[in-house]
Design a protein around this motif. Structure first.
Motif, PDB file in Angstrom:
ATOM      1  N   ASN A 197      36.288  43.354  81.171  1.00  0.00           N
ATOM      2  CA  ASN A 197      36.632  44.761  80.973  1.00  0.00           C
ATOM      3  C   ASN A 197      37.464  45.025  79.720  1.00  0.00           C
ATOM      4  O   ASN A 197      38.079  46.079  79.601  1.00  0.00           O
ATOM      5  N   GLU A 198      37.481  44.100  78.778  1.00  0.00           N
ATOM      6  CA  GLU A 198      38.222  44.318  77.543  1.00  0.00           C
ATOM      7  C   GLU A 198      37.280  44.826  76.453  1.00  0.00           C
ATOM      8  O   GLU A 198      36.073  44.666  76.539  1.00  0.00           O
ATOM      9  N   PRO A 199      37.831  45.464  75.407  1.00  0.00           N
ATOM     10  CA  PRO A 199      36.963  46.015  74.353  1.00  0.00           C
ATOM     11  C   PRO A 199      36.087  44.958  73.711  1.00  0.00           C
ATOM     12  O   PRO A 199      36.503  43.814  73.501  1.00  0.00           O
ATOM     13  N   GLY A 200      34.859  45.362  73.379  1.00  0.00           N
ATOM     14  CA  GLY A 200      33.928  44.432  72.764  1.00  0.00           C
ATOM     15  C   GLY A 200      34.346  43.953  71.390  1.00  0.00           C
ATOM     16  O   GLY A 200      33.793  42.980  70.885  1.00  0.00           O
ATOM     17  N   CYS A 201      35.335  44.620  70.759  1.00  0.00           N
ATOM     18  CA  CYS A 201      35.828  44.177  69.445  1.00  0.00           C
ATOM     19  C   CYS A 201      36.305  42.726  69.498  1.00  0.00           C
ATOM     20  O   CYS A 201      36.203  41.990  68.512  1.00  0.00           O
ATOM     21  N   PHE A 202      36.856  42.326  70.651  1.00  0.00           N
ATOM     22  CA  PHE A 202      37.428  40.981  70.767  1.00  0.00           C
ATOM     23  C   PHE A 202      36.360  39.897  70.762  1.00  0.00           C
ATOM     24  O   PHE A 202      36.673  38.714  70.644  1.00  0.00           O
ATOM     25  N   LYS A 203      35.098  40.279  70.883  1.00  0.00           N
ATOM     26  CA  LYS A 203      34.034  39.286  70.814  1.00  0.00           C
ATOM     27  C   LYS A 203      34.007  38.622  69.443  1.00  0.00           C
ATOM     28  O   LYS A 203      33.720  37.423  69.322  1.00  0.00           O
ATOM     29  N   CYS A 204      34.336  39.397  68.396  1.00  0.00           N
ATOM     30  CA  CYS A 204      34.406  38.860  67.036  1.00  0.00           C
ATOM     31  C   CYS A 204      35.844  38.650  66.583  1.00  0.00           C
ATOM     32  O   CYS A 204      36.142  37.665  65.902  1.00  0.00           O
ATOM     33  N   HIS A 205      36.717  39.566  66.952  1.00  0.00           N
ATOM     34  CA  HIS A 205      38.101  39.530  66.494  1.00  0.00           C
ATOM     35  C   HIS A 205      38.990  38.933  67.601  1.00  0.00           C
ATOM     36  O   HIS A 205      39.948  39.566  68.067  1.00  0.00           O
ATOM     37  N   GLY A 206      38.671  37.725  68.003  1.00  0.00           N
ATOM     38  CA  GLY A 206      39.375  37.095  69.116  1.00  0.00           C
ATOM     39  C   GLY A 206      40.840  36.821  68.854  1.00  0.00           C
ATOM     40  O   GLY A 206      41.645  36.755  69.792  1.00  0.00           O
ATOM     41  N   ASP A 207      41.217  36.669  67.582  1.00  0.00           N
ATOM     42  CA  ASP A 207      42.611  36.369  67.274  1.00  0.00           C
ATOM     43  C   ASP A 207      43.530  37.567  67.531  1.00  0.00           C
ATOM     44  O   ASP A 207      44.746  37.423  67.593  1.00  0.00           O
ATOM     45  N   LYS A 208      42.934  38.750  67.704  1.00  0.00           N
ATOM     46  CA  LYS A 208      43.738  39.950  67.959  1.00  0.00           C
ATOM     47  C   LYS A 208      43.877  40.237  69.451  1.00  0.00           C
ATOM     48  O   LYS A 208      44.507  41.215  69.848  1.00  0.00           O
ATOM     49  N   ARG A 209      43.288  39.395  70.273  1.00  0.00           N
ATOM     50  CA  ARG A 209      43.171  39.732  71.683  1.00  0.00           C
ATOM     51  C   ARG A 209      44.463  39.610  72.461  1.00  0.00           C
ATOM     52  O   ARG A 209      44.826  40.461  73.245  1.00  0.00           O
ATOM     53  N   GLY A 210      45.211  38.568  72.280  1.00  0.00           N
ATOM     54  CA  GLY A 210      46.363  38.338  73.150  1.00  0.00           C
ATOM     55  C   GLY A 210      45.940  37.584  74.411  1.00  0.00           C
ATOM     56  O   GLY A 210      44.927  36.871  74.397  1.00  0.00           O
ATOM     57  N   PRO A 211      46.700  37.718  75.514  1.00  0.00           N
ATOM     58  CA  PRO A 211      47.852  38.607  75.711  1.00  0.00           C
ATOM     59  C   PRO A 211      49.069  38.145  74.918  1.00  0.00           C
ATOM     60  O   PRO A 211      49.279  36.954  74.723  1.00  0.00           O
ATOM     61  N   PHE A 212      49.846  39.123  74.456  1.00  0.00           N
ATOM     62  CA  PHE A 212      51.039  38.851  73.677  1.00  0.00           C
ATOM     63  C   PHE A 212      52.289  39.122  74.512  1.00  0.00           C
ATOM     64  O   PHE A 212      52.298  40.012  75.361  1.00  0.00           O
ATOM     65  N   THR A 213      53.335  38.345  74.215  1.00  0.00           N
ATOM     66  CA  THR A 213      54.610  38.587  74.889  1.00  0.00           C
ATOM     67  C   THR A 213      55.152  39.968  74.527  1.00  0.00           C
ATOM     68  O   THR A 213      55.642  40.713  75.385  1.00  0.00           O
ATOM     69  N   ARG A 220      47.057  48.280  73.094  1.00  0.00           N
ATOM     70  CA  ARG A 220      46.805  48.192  74.530  1.00  0.00           C
ATOM     71  C   ARG A 220      46.233  49.480  75.102  1.00  0.00           C
ATOM     72  O   ARG A 220      45.297  49.456  75.916  1.00  0.00           O
ATOM     73  N   PHE A 221      46.754  50.623  74.687  1.00  0.00           N
ATOM     74  CA  PHE A 221      46.411  51.877  75.355  1.00  0.00           C
ATOM     75  C   PHE A 221      45.381  52.724  74.612  1.00  0.00           C
ATOM     76  O   PHE A 221      44.647  53.480  75.234  1.00  0.00           O
ATOM     77  N   GLN A 222      45.329  52.620  73.297  1.00  0.00           N
ATOM     78  CA  GLN A 222      44.385  53.422  72.530  1.00  0.00           C
ATOM     79  C   GLN A 222      43.256  52.597  71.935  1.00  0.00           C
ATOM     80  O   GLN A 222      42.196  53.136  71.616  1.00  0.00           O
ATOM     81  N   GLY A 223      43.476  51.324  71.770  1.00  0.00           N
ATOM     82  CA  GLY A 223      42.439  50.470  71.222  1.00  0.00           C
ATOM     83  C   GLY A 223      42.438  50.433  69.709  1.00  0.00           C
ATOM     84  O   GLY A 223      43.258  51.061  69.036  1.00  0.00           O
ATOM     85  N   CYS A 224      41.498  49.708  69.173  1.00  0.00           N
ATOM     86  CA  CYS A 224      41.424  49.498  67.724  1.00  0.00           C
ATOM     87  C   CYS A 224      41.266  50.808  66.950  1.00  0.00           C
ATOM     88  O   CYS A 224      41.711  50.926  65.808  1.00  0.00           O
ATOM     89  N   GLN A 225      40.623  51.806  67.592  1.00  0.00           N
ATOM     90  CA  GLN A 225      40.360  53.067  66.901  1.00  0.00           C
ATOM     91  C   GLN A 225      41.622  53.847  66.589  1.00  0.00           C
ATOM     92  O   GLN A 225      41.570  54.827  65.839  1.00  0.00           O
TER      93      GLN A 225
END
Length: 299
Positions: A197-213, A220-225
């Motif tokens: 259920n995570e945005p499809g952007c992370f399929k290519c941009h996996g280094d931006k995914r997290g989870p981060f401390t 988290r709430f608005q997404g890459c856009q």
């Protein structure tokens, strides 16, 4: 057994399944062999189509009458050929055509959101994109063919890809369906999902995914856009604004009822964007997608 008898026996054995199907046809059905008499080219083309499975897979229940799986019972049409006594899915309303296709495709993973997606809501039927008897493939597989198909309706979005900084669709290195599921999705604008259920952007941009401390709330709430134009931009990194600081200021602006001695975030009050020192936020706040070590997303 003579040679002639052997040939005749072989012919009878080969024709037995067709005859058996013809003898057990439900009322109103003519059988595909009868359709072939007038529509031979269309019938032969079906052999190269994925729908040919209807003609050979007995589990589907359409062997011997595969044409009528989509066009409905055809006996009346064979007795008096007319457009009024046979179904043509291309001429049906979008809802009726979708209902017909979903008779078989309803429980397939690609169709799971078909009834709730914007294509269905905007009366775009299955046959608008999938041509059953055309020379083109039933499903566009190559990136350039997929993009051309989508651009036929989505002219504004295709124009955005012509900007200097864009995802590589004009170069056919990507296609629209890499990011969007045309049959529907649980996410807005039919976006593809990643890891359930995570945005499809992370399929290519996996280094931006997290989870981060320490998370950056817009991610988290608005997404890459929130910061990026998804199709194309005149700004580097496909940002929504020409300068990074202006992107940041859309959220980190002056709070109301505060003395305007500085330009920027209040608090803290030492960010004065009139000074070149503070005009590039990412010089210090490098971990803008999230950090494991600093709550201020510093380097």
């Amino acid at each position: 057994m003579t040679h002639r008898q052997a040939v005749l026996l072989g012919f009878l054995l080969a024709a037995a399944p067709t005859w058996a199907a013809a003898q057990t046809l439900p009322a109103g059905y003519a059988g595909s062999e009868v359709c072939k008499a007038c529509h031979e080219d269309t019938y032969n083309g079906l052999a190269k189509n994925p729908h040919h499975a209807l003609a050979i897979d007995t589990k589907k229940g359409w062997v011997g009458r595969e044409c009528e799986a989509c066009h409905g019972p055809g006996k009346a049409h064979t007795e008096g050929p007319s457009a009024s006594n046979i179904l043509n899915p291309a001429n049906l309303s979008a809802a009726a055509a979708d209902k017909l296709c979903l008779t078989c495709h309803l429980n397939q993973p690609t169709q799971i959101g078909r009834l709730e997606n914007s294509h269905a809501h905007n009366q775009i039927s299955c046959t608008a994109c999938h041509k059953m008897h055309e020379s083109q493939p039933l499903v566009a597989r190559k990136a350039d063919a997929t993009n051309k198909l989508c651009a036929g309706c989505h002219l504004n979005e295709w124009a955005q890809f012509q900007r200097p900084f864009h995802h590589k669709l004009p170069e056919a290195a990507m296609s629209c369906v890499d990011c969007h599921n045309p049959h529907g999705s649980i996410r807005p604008v039919m976006l593809q999902s990643f890891a359930a259920n995570e945005p499809g952007c992370f399929k290519c941009h996996g280094d931006k995914r997290g989870p981060f401390t320490f998370e950056h709330a817009p991610v988290r709430f608005q997404g890459c856009q929130a910061c990026h134009e998804p199709h194309g931009s005149v700004n580097p990194r496909m940002l929504t604004r020409a300068d990074v600081r202006f992107v940041c200021l859309e959220c980190h602006a002056n709070l109301p009822n505060t003395p305007l001695k500085v330009m920027g975030v209040v608090p803290p009050s030492f960010h004065d964007f009139r000074s070149p020192v503070f005009q590039n936020c990412t010089v210090c706040h490098q971990k803008i997608h999230g950090s494991h070590v600093d709550r201020n997303l510093l380097k």
